[in-house]
Design an enzyme around this catalytic site. Sequence first.
Site, PDB file in Angstrom:
ATOM      1  N   LYS A 165       0.850  -1.195   0.000  1.00  0.00           N
ATOM      2  CA  LYS A 165       0.000   0.000   0.000  1.00  0.00           C
ATOM      3  C   LYS A 165       0.886   1.245   0.000  1.00  0.00           C
ATOM      4  O   LYS A 165       1.503   1.588   1.009  1.00  0.00           O
ATOM      5  CB  LYS A 165      -0.924   0.040   1.223  1.00  0.00           C
ATOM      6  CG  LYS A 165      -2.003   1.099   0.994  1.00  0.00           C
ATOM      7  CD  LYS A 165      -2.636   1.622   2.246  1.00  0.00           C
ATOM      8  CE  LYS A 165      -1.897   2.733   2.928  1.00  0.00           C
ATOM      9  NZ  LYS A 165      -1.767   3.982   2.141  1.00  0.00           N
ATOM     10  N   THR A 220       6.810   7.372  13.503  1.00  0.00           N
ATOM     11  CA  THR A 220       6.884   6.551  14.716  1.00  0.00           C
ATOM     12  C   THR A 220       5.493   6.315  15.304  1.00  0.00           C
ATOM     13  O   THR A 220       5.169   5.187  15.715  1.00  0.00           O
ATOM     14  CB  THR A 220       7.823   7.234  15.733  1.00  0.00           C
ATOM     15  OG1 THR A 220       9.132   7.255  15.136  1.00  0.00           O
ATOM     16  CG2 THR A 220       7.891   6.482  17.047  1.00  0.00           C
ATOM     17  N   GLU A 240      10.437   0.751  10.123  1.00  0.00           N
ATOM     18  CA  GLU A 240      11.449   1.763   9.782  1.00  0.00           C
ATOM     19  C   GLU A 240      10.802   3.111  10.020  1.00  0.00           C
ATOM     20  O   GLU A 240       9.942   3.533   9.252  1.00  0.00           O
ATOM     21  CB  GLU A 240      11.859   1.616   8.303  1.00  0.00           C
ATOM     22  CG  GLU A 240      12.578   0.323   7.980  1.00  0.00           C
ATOM     23  CD  GLU A 240      13.996   0.276   8.521  1.00  0.00           C
ATOM     24  OE1 GLU A 240      14.456   1.274   9.121  1.00  0.00           O
ATOM     25  OE2 GLU A 240      14.638  -0.775   8.363  1.00  0.00           O
ATOM     26  N   CYS A 274      13.666  10.678   6.625  1.00  0.00           N
ATOM     27  CA  CYS A 274      13.874  10.072   7.950  1.00  0.00           C
ATOM     28  C   CYS A 274      15.319  10.266   8.388  1.00  0.00           C
ATOM     29  O   CYS A 274      15.619  10.387   9.557  1.00  0.00           O
ATOM     30  CB  CYS A 274      13.558   8.588   7.881  1.00  0.00           C
ATOM     31  SG  CYS A 274      14.512   7.731   6.619  1.00  0.00           S
ATOM     32  N   GLU A 375      10.583  15.462  15.031  1.00  0.00           N
ATOM     33  CA  GLU A 375      10.957  15.346  13.622  1.00  0.00           C
ATOM     34  C   GLU A 375      10.124  16.361  12.833  1.00  0.00           C
ATOM     35  O   GLU A 375       8.903  16.245  12.776  1.00  0.00           O
ATOM     36  CB  GLU A 375      10.645  13.921  13.143  1.00  0.00           C
ATOM     37  CG  GLU A 375      11.112  13.663  11.742  1.00  0.00           C
ATOM     38  CD  GLU A 375      10.756  12.251  11.267  1.00  0.00           C
ATOM     39  OE1 GLU A 375       9.647  11.779  11.549  1.00  0.00           O
ATOM     40  OE2 GLU A 375      11.598  11.654  10.578  1.00  0.00           O
TER      41      GLU A 375
HETATM   42  P1  NAD Z   1       2.867   8.029   7.849  1.00  0.00           P
HETATM   43  O1  NAD Z   1       3.190   7.274   9.068  1.00  0.00           O
HETATM   44  O2  NAD Z   1       1.874   9.126   7.943  1.00  0.00           O
HETATM   45  O3  NAD Z   1       2.327   7.079   6.695  1.00  0.00           O
HETATM   46  C1  NAD Z   1       3.095   6.024   6.167  1.00  0.00           C
HETATM   47  C2  NAD Z   1       2.174   5.018   5.528  1.00  0.00           C
HETATM   48  O4  NAD Z   1       1.360   4.436   6.539  1.00  0.00           O
HETATM   49  C3  NAD Z   1       1.207   5.575   4.492  1.00  0.00           C
HETATM   50  O5  NAD Z   1       1.077   4.641   3.426  1.00  0.00           O
HETATM   51  C4  NAD Z   1      -0.102   5.669   5.264  1.00  0.00           C
HETATM   52  O6  NAD Z   1      -1.233   5.593   4.439  1.00  0.00           O
HETATM   53  C5  NAD Z   1       0.003   4.450   6.140  1.00  0.00           C
HETATM   54  N1  NAD Z   1      -0.798   4.475   7.369  1.00  0.00           N
HETATM   55  C6  NAD Z   1      -1.167   5.551   8.116  1.00  0.00           C
HETATM   56  N2  NAD Z   1      -1.881   5.149   9.194  1.00  0.00           N
HETATM   57  C7  NAD Z   1      -1.951   3.789   9.142  1.00  0.00           C
HETATM   58  C8  NAD Z   1      -2.522   2.784   9.975  1.00  0.00           C
HETATM   59  N3  NAD Z   1      -3.160   3.095  11.100  1.00  0.00           N
HETATM   60  N4  NAD Z   1      -2.395   1.496   9.611  1.00  0.00           N
HETATM   61  C9  NAD Z   1      -1.716   1.155   8.498  1.00  0.00           C
HETATM   62  N5  NAD Z   1      -1.168   2.054   7.660  1.00  0.00           N
HETATM   63  C10 NAD Z   1      -1.267   3.364   7.978  1.00  0.00           C
HETATM   64  O7  NAD Z   1       4.277   8.535   7.307  1.00  0.00           O
HETATM   65  P2  NAD Z   1       4.550   9.518   6.101  1.00  0.00           P
HETATM   66  O8  NAD Z   1       4.123  10.872   6.549  1.00  0.00           O
HETATM   67  O9  NAD Z   1       4.043   8.956   4.823  1.00  0.00           O
HETATM   68  O10 NAD Z   1       6.156   9.424   6.035  1.00  0.00           O
HETATM   69  C11 NAD Z   1       6.955  10.195   6.819  1.00  0.00           C
HETATM   70  C12 NAD Z   1       7.514   9.402   7.998  1.00  0.00           C
HETATM   71  O11 NAD Z   1       8.195   8.234   7.543  1.00  0.00           O
HETATM   72  C13 NAD Z   1       8.561  10.182   8.763  1.00  0.00           C
HETATM   73  O12 NAD Z   1       8.347  10.018  10.152  1.00  0.00           O
HETATM   74  C14 NAD Z   1       9.874   9.518   8.341  1.00  0.00           C
HETATM   75  O13 NAD Z   1      10.925   9.673   9.247  1.00  0.00           O
HETATM   76  C15 NAD Z   1       9.459   8.102   8.177  1.00  0.00           C
HETATM   77  N6  NAD Z   1      10.410   7.369   7.304  1.00  0.00           N
HETATM   78  C16 NAD Z   1      11.245   6.418   7.836  1.00  0.00           C
HETATM   79  C17 NAD Z   1      12.178   5.749   7.023  1.00  0.00           C
HETATM   80  C18 NAD Z   1      13.142   4.723   7.566  1.00  0.00           C
HETATM   81  O14 NAD Z   1      13.741   3.992   6.775  1.00  0.00           O
HETATM   82  N7  NAD Z   1      13.326   4.626   8.866  1.00  0.00           N
HETATM   83  C19 NAD Z   1      12.215   6.060   5.667  1.00  0.00           C
HETATM   84  C20 NAD Z   1      11.351   7.030   5.167  1.00  0.00           C
HETATM   85  C21 NAD Z   1      10.435   7.660   5.992  1.00  0.00           C
END
Ligand code: NAD
Length: 472
Positions: A165, A220, A240, A274, A375
């Site tokens: 997804k 997170t 991640e 991230c 963040e």
């Molecule tokens: P997000 O957590 O808002 O969403 C990520 C994904 O999760 C999206 O596809 C979203 O639709 C889905 N999602 C949201 N709520 C959900 C739920 N309850 N159940 C299942 N899926 C759900 O993150 P974002 O805003 O898209 O990305 C930014 C974040 O990602 C930042 O915190 C960044 O640090 C982190 N990130 C981490 C890494 C890593 O490798 N550690 C890499 C890239 C981004």
Amino acid sequence: MNGAWTGSSETFDLVNPASGDVIGHVPRASKEHVDAAVEVARKAFDAPIWRDMEQTKRGKILLQIAALMREHFEEISKLETLNQGKPIRESKGDVAWAIRAFEYWGGAADKIQGETIPVTANRVTYTLREPLGVTAHIIPWNYPLALAVRSLAPALAAGNTVVAKPAELTPLTLLRVAEFAQKSGLPDGVFNVVTGSGAVAGRALVSNSHVDGITFTGSTDTGAHIMEDAAKNVTPVLLELGGKNPNIVFPDADLKRAVQMAKYAIFTNAGQMCWAGSRLFLHEEIYEKFLEELKKQTESLRIGPGLEEKTELGPMVSKEQQERVMGYIRSGTEEGAKLIIGGQPPDDLALRNGFFLKPTIFTDVKPTMKIAREEIFGPVLTVFRFSTVEDVIRMANETQFGLYAGVWTNDLKLAHRVVREIQAGVVAVNDYLVAYPQTPFGGYKDSGIGYESGLQAVNHYTRIKSVTMNTS
Ligand code: NAD
């Protein structure tokens, strides 16, 4: 899913972040759609053409996906920029990374193996490395394709069937790659993509009891919710998550390169990373000079639409993200940090409909301030001054996160000391933003559980069966 496009009566708009224009619509998957995708993947796993396919052949199919991506390199890169906003140069880097990841796992597929374990003379004990089954992959919007492939390629190489997804804002490149996957000879039902919201489609996917493993890359808070949902079915999770990463510069470092990379570490992808070097620690001996040069170079960054070749800083992914980051900037000023550059959208009228923000630097930042702790996920750098190595290690570790760290010094002993004491899963010495498909990537503390990339990543997508055979 199942090798065909499936629509939905409900759709959502996709927007070009550089202009605010709607560029298309994709289906908004319901829980029923997601359950159907998981069922299809389950059937494909049980079939079991993919699971039982000779491993070398499985690898060749992944190599073929990479070859098709290479053929369409320019097109996919443009699509990534159109949908996500990042400068085209960066999209090209991301797409090249995704191709290499498919190639890496294509080559690794027939090296996934168990071991023999000596026990007694009349017993043979060995392990089999088996795929988990159906794996779910939840992807964020900051590296829409590269992070999807980072987890999909090892899962497929190991013989799993997958349901991915993408983030609701940025599904286009993964959908395109799904087409290539089908053309490359993946059996129907092995590679499925559902587009939809996190609250409905994402939750339905991670809560489905027929899912055998979950990989989540994102914030997170969402990671913690997913872990709760997964716990109900005792489904293993690879998380991640976020970062608030220290980038530490000692006075003996190559300062010319350190300045360039400090800029690159925070303003690449408009800071939506991230692993952004969002907390810059400068030794007091070089503080003023370094900052002056960094400010000068930052002021000259070319802001514009990502599709323009000369652009160095593109828009943020959405209006909402732009407003969120502006909120952090206001909070920084209110809490007494000194804004030395940026802090608002650019003045250029041609950019007014896009979600742009000037590169922003704060000094006089206290560790207790919100901008130092949370963040921000935007082009906002916080700068700190330090005098001793003990101090900087303490300050660098004073965070809930522990994803990435940069250390700049030519003193080998000092570098080793910081590497050992820093609480981060990935450390770059005299470098920043370096990650290869073959190098493990993951976080300490609230930055995640488990490591992606590198051969060890396959452990997350397989289970071990331990077999003992009595030969007497
Ligand atoms: P997000 O957590 O808002 O969403 C990520 C994904 O999760 C999206 O596809 C979203 O639709 C889905 N999602 C949201 N709520 C959900 C739920 N309850 N159940 C299942 N899926 C759900 O993150 P974002 O805003 O898209 O990305 C930014 C974040 O990602 C930042 O915190 C960044 O640090 C982190 N990130 C981490 C890494 C890593 O490798 N550690 C890499 C890239 C981004």
